[in-house]
Design a protein around this motif. Structure first.
Motif, short mmCIF file in Angstrom:
data_model
loop_
_atom_site.label_atom_id
_atom_site.label_comp_id
_atom_site.label_asym_id
_atom_site.label_seq_id
_atom_site.Cartn_x
_atom_site.Cartn_y
_atom_site.Cartn_z
N LEU A 3 87.23 13.25 36.73
CA LEU A 3 86.42 13.82 35.93
C LEU A 3 85.58 12.98 35.05
N ARG A 4 84.60 12.79 34.28
CA ARG A 4 83.56 11.34 33.99
C ARG A 4 83.92 12.24 32.43
N LEU A 5 84.58 11.73 31.18
CA LEU A 5 83.76 12.32 30.40
C LEU A 5 83.43 11.32 29.53
N LEU A 8 82.84 7.77 23.63
CA LEU A 8 84.12 8.23 22.72
C LEU A 8 83.49 7.50 21.59
N LEU A 11 82.71 11.39 21.18
CA LEU A 11 83.52 12.50 20.97
C LEU A 11 83.82 12.11 19.68
N HIS A 47 75.77 16.10 27.31
CA HIS A 47 76.28 15.54 27.95
C HIS A 47 77.26 17.43 28.74
N ALA A 73 90.37 17.48 20.73
CA ALA A 73 89.64 16.23 20.21
C ALA A 73 90.24 15.44 18.79
#
Length: 315
Positions: A3-5, A8, A11, A47, A73
């Motif tokens: 999975l492509r997060l 950071l 988030l 995204h 999160a």
């Protein structure tokens, strides 16, 4: 395919805004401009492919997707912060955070700390006197000294000396109550910090071990062991003193244990730390120092007949 997060920073901007429900407050917390924070959240929404906030006139509200993302999160950043702090602490060999119960701190640790500081001047010792259950990572604790049965699963736990109880009193009071039978008329002190012990290590059990059927009903009652011991030292009565709480006062003659009978419980003090950290320099130094200090008063048991409380027949 992994999975492509998203980034950071995006988030982190979302987490702050979701906690404050305000872009302005989140921007202030992160020390960025509101425009920069809004840009980060917008990039996160792109995204994801869905909005995370409803932008209202003077406020924001989480969308359904935002409500799903917010708890994870927040938890993720808390976990990351704790892991980072733990990793940083591993690089610090001069600070030692110790927690122990208030009574053990007052009667055993505090009177000896000068010796530790003199032997290890490079270690900055920090104490938290509490019985609260501690999380080693969250509470930034290196070592805990706890009394009880355990188990201490997943932790390094070193049992310290076996723990016994015996009547202790001032030297003057010992002349007034020379035999166990004479204690029937003595002002007895009750330490309720050991009420959890099973089998009980109380006055009734000790009298029974001494061959006397006597259940005392009157006396002064204390929730803390050190308070009961201090009262005994002041001549207020006779306490059932636990080894760790009385050995220093016995050694210095402030208290006496005039009878030879002591009851041993399987509950004991343990030196506890996170598994794998037990040989960090400051932790090993503190552990070795405690063991060394314990041996200095081992002779106190020489005159005692120590009987496991499990061997005392019940009423």
């Amino acid at each position: 395919m992994p999975l492509r997060l998203p980034p950071l920073t995006a988030l982190r901007a979302f987490d702050s805004a979701a906690r404050h429900m305000s872009f302005a407050k989140a921007a202030a917390e992160l020390n960025v401009t509101p425009a920069a924070l809004s840009f980060q959240i917008k990039s996160l929404e792109e995204h994801l492919g869905a909005p995370l906030f409803h932008r209202l006139n003077r406020a924001v509200e989480l969308t359904e997707a935002g409500r799903v993302l917010a708890p994870g999160a927040a938890e993720g950043f808390q976990t990351l912060a704790a892991a980072w702090q733990s990793a940083r602490r591993l690089q610090d060999n001069t600070t030692l955070n110790v927690t122990a119960g208030p009574a053990f701190t007052a009667k055993w640790l505090a009177p000896r700390l000068y010796e530790f500081a003199r032997s290890f001047p490079e270690i900055d010792l920090r104490f938290s006197a509490t019985l609260r259950l501690m999380d080693f990572a969250r509470d930034e604790v290196d070592v805990a000294v706890r009394f009880g049965y355990g188990p201490d699963e997943g932790l390094y736990a070193l049992p310290l000396r076996r723990e016994w109880i015996t009547p202790v009193m001032s030297p003057e009071m010992a002349t007034r109550y020379p035999t166990p039978d004479s204690l029937r008329d003595a002002p007895l002190l009750f330490d309720h910090s050991v009420d959890f012990l099973d089998p009980p290590c109380d006055w009734t059990t000790w009298f029974r071990a001494a061959g006397l059927e006597f259940t005392p009903t009157h006396g002064s009652h204390f929730s803390q062991a050190d308070h009961a011991v201090d009262a005994a030292g002041a001549g207020a009565g006779v306490a059932l003193g636990r080894r760790a709480m009385v050995v220093k006062d016995l050694h210095e003659g402030k208290l006496v244990a005039p009878y030879t009978l002591a009851l041993e419980t399987k509950a004991h003090f343990r030196f506890i730390c996170t598994l794998g950290t037990e040989n960090r320099p400051q932790i090993k130094a503190f552990r070795d120092w405690i063991l060394s200090e314990i041996t200095k008063t081992d002779y106190v048991t020489d005159s005692l007949t120590i009987i496991p409380v499990e061997d005392i027949p019940p009423l």
